[in-house]
Design a protein around this motif. Structure first.
Motif, PDB file in Angstrom:
ATOM      1  N   GLY A 130      56.607  54.125 -33.718  1.00 53.32           N
ATOM      2  CA  GLY A 130      57.805  53.899 -32.905  1.00 53.32           C
ATOM      3  C   GLY A 130      58.040  52.422 -32.642  1.00 53.32           C
ATOM      4  O   GLY A 130      59.184  51.933 -32.687  1.00 53.32           O
ATOM      5  N   GLU A 131      56.972  51.704 -32.372  1.00 55.22           N
ATOM      6  CA  GLU A 131      57.095  50.267 -32.131  1.00 55.22           C
ATOM      7  C   GLU A 131      57.613  49.561 -33.390  1.00 55.22           C
ATOM      8  O   GLU A 131      58.422  48.637 -33.306  1.00 55.22           O
ATOM      9  N   ARG A 132      57.141  50.031 -34.555  1.00 49.44           N
ATOM     10  CA  ARG A 132      57.580  49.385 -35.798  1.00 49.44           C
ATOM     11  C   ARG A 132      59.070  49.610 -36.018  1.00 49.44           C
ATOM     12  O   ARG A 132      59.796  48.702 -36.439  1.00 49.44           O
ATOM     13  N   GLY A 210      45.641  51.342 -26.804  1.00 46.31           N
ATOM     14  CA  GLY A 210      45.610  52.299 -25.689  1.00 46.31           C
ATOM     15  C   GLY A 210      47.008  52.548 -25.164  1.00 46.31           C
ATOM     16  O   GLY A 210      47.905  51.711 -25.324  1.00 46.31           O
ATOM     17  N   ARG A 211      47.222  53.713 -24.523  1.00 43.59           N
ATOM     18  CA  ARG A 211      48.543  54.061 -24.008  1.00 43.59           C
ATOM     19  C   ARG A 211      49.030  52.971 -23.053  1.00 43.59           C
ATOM     20  O   ARG A 211      48.266  52.413 -22.273  1.00 43.59           O
ATOM     21  N   GLY A 212      50.316  52.694 -23.141  1.00 45.16           N
ATOM     22  CA  GLY A 212      50.881  51.626 -22.312  1.00 45.16           C
ATOM     23  C   GLY A 212      50.461  50.247 -22.798  1.00 45.16           C
ATOM     24  O   GLY A 212      50.608  49.255 -22.089  1.00 45.16           O
ATOM     25  N   GLY A 213      49.949  50.174 -24.035  1.00 50.44           N
ATOM     26  CA  GLY A 213      49.317  48.945 -24.515  1.00 50.44           C
ATOM     27  C   GLY A 213      50.239  47.772 -24.810  1.00 50.44           C
ATOM     28  O   GLY A 213      49.763  46.679 -25.113  1.00 50.44           O
TER      29      GLY A 213
END
Ligand code: ASP
Ligand code: MG
Length: 466
Positions: A130-132, A210-213
């Motif tokens: 998703g970030e990509r 990690g989540r929220g990373g």
């Protein structure tokens, strides 16, 4: 100035939100060198990272179709926003790139379904897509607003160990890669749009922080680039003096010290996790918390030195339990505190507060209510010999209670603060069950009955006119 700024999932969760981000970045890039870190889209109806993780888990249970359904929905989410924000030419370049990423996820899900096993390594590959997508989308939107921008995958910048799902950065190679890749872009006036959350090992295998990373990504890059400031764009005006739902007159704090931020995040204020921002705190780089949806607001500045003042904020942790271990034989019983804490840890409970008066007749601990029963069972088991010898005569549980914490580094060495807190609570007829103040004096914590929690926060806020 050189600024590394991060936009969280809600700040980039829709075309409308991204339009605001574009305006913010455009304005800042005119005056500063800017590096932007982005999360995946956290749209109200489709949370990217959660959706990807759920699809991967479903695949491990044999349901590869879950990924096959999620992929086109996600592609649609990103391309729908793209068509609102970018020219047809940019969309035509973007679409096949995103399409390929989601096709890759579907392929991966099929392999996972065949193997029937989801390794942390495979989960990192999937959950970071998703970030990509979003970095590419936002870079395109910026270019269409005449801001030179380029999407950069943090797998090229942040080098980590191989703890998949919770990887830790390696400082030296991260600094080296980040400089080599980003400094030339900054010098030519291009804004790098970097993926939050993801990184890679020295061998180039993708990891996640990690989540929220994404907050961590921002801090790591801020440190690696010796940024002048690091900004976190969120959905709030900054850190508040109290929860506005409890105290309507709560206000945004203009300035906090690192220590105060750490104390507040421990006590449930939804700010930044101290471990996450440690890379910039260690270097003394100032942090700002700003509001994407109210960018004119100055937000909260967090730096090495807080401004003056005594108590700054008051917070409460609800749904916690007070465990008291006491008895006449505890006086001078060496090792009993150690055994108590070890037993609570074995029970899986995280201890939030500890008190023991010097009479040594009892030890109080506060733990989350959900863990309390286990902790008490472990304590009774551990202390069985002492209970039968009457050295310890009770292991009591009182719940639910509330921990109220008053935080401010200016309280250090200022006499009378504790007195003011307790007089005010006394005048409001609120009974204090237990008290703790660490010797750093940045925080006074007290335990009150659940029904007194909100009132205690209000009374303290009023007393110090926070
Ligand atoms: N997208 C990732 C998550 O939801 C990272 C982040 O948003 O910070 O955990
Ligand atoms: Mg997030």
């Amino acid at each position: 100035m050189r600024i590394v700024m991060k936009f969280g999932g809600t700040s980039v969760g829709s075309a409308d939100a991204i339009r605001r981000v574009v305006e913010i970045v455009r304005a800042q890039a005119q005056q500063h060198q800017v590096v932007v870190v982005v999360s995946a889209m956290n749209a109200p109806t489709l949370r990217t990272t959660d959706t990807l993780i759920a699809a991967a888990r479903a695949a491990a249970n044999g349901d590869a179709a879950a990924a096959a359904t999620a992929a086109p929905r996600l592609l649609d989410l990103y391309m729908h926003a793209a068509r609102e924000l970018a020219t047809p030419a940019e969309c035509a370049t973007l679409e096949p790139q995103l399409d390929e990423m989601f096709a890759y996820i579907s392929d991966l899900a099929r392999s996972i379904a065949v193997l029937g096993e989801l390794t942390p390594r495979a989960l990192d590959l999937i959950s970071g897509q998703g970030e990509r997508c979003n970095a590419r989308l936002i870079a395109a939107a910026l270019r269409c607003a005449d801001v030179p921008a380029l999407a950069v995958d943090a797998t090229e910048l942040i080098i980590t160990d191989n703890q998949f799902g919770n990887a830790r950065p390696l400082d030296a190679p991260t600094r080296q890669h980040t400089h080599a890749r980003l400094l030339p872009l900054l010098e030519q006036g291009t804004v790098p749009i970097v993926t939050g959350f993801i990184a890679a090992t020295e061998q180039g295998i993708p990891t996640t922080l990690g989540r929220g990373g994404s907050d961590y990504t921002c801090a790591i890059l801020g440190a690696a680039l010796d940024a002048d400031e690091v900004w976190f764009w969120k959905e709030v005006d900054g850190v508040m003096s109290a929860n506005p739902k409890i105290v309507p007159t709560a206000r945004t704090l203009p300035h906090l010290s690192y220590v105060e931020m750490a104390e507040l995040s421990y006590y449930g204020a939804n700010v930044l996790h101290p471990r996450t921002v440690y890379p910039v705190v260690r270097r003394g780089i100032p942090i700002r918390i700003l509001n994407t949806f109210n960018p004119q607001h100055p937000g909260t500045l967090i730096s090495k030195d807080g401004d003056s003042g005594t108590a700054k904020a008051v917070t409460a942790i609800k749904d916690v339990s007070l465990i008291t271990v006491g008895g006449p034989g505890m006086l001078g019983l060496t090792g009993v505190a150690g055994r108590i804490f070890a037993a609570v840890a074995r029970g899986g409970a995280n201890t939030l507060l500890i008190t023991q008066a010097s009479s040594e007749q009892n030890v109080c601990l506060v733990v989350p209510q959900a863990d309390a029963a286990h902790a008490v069972a472990e304590l009774r088991r551990e202390l069985a010999p002492d209970l039968s010898a009457y050295d310890v005569d009770h292991v009591d549980l009182q719940e639910p209670v509330v921990v109220v914490a008053v935080v401010g580094s200016g309280m250090r060495g200022t006499p009378g603060i504790a007195g003011q807190v307790f007089s005010a609570l006394g005048a409001a007829r609120i009974n204090v069950i237990a008290i703790a103040q660490g010797s750093t004096e940045y925080n006074i914590s007290l335990v009150v009955q659940d029904s007194d929690g909100e009132r205690a926060v209000q009374v303290i806020h009023e007393t110090f006119q926070l």
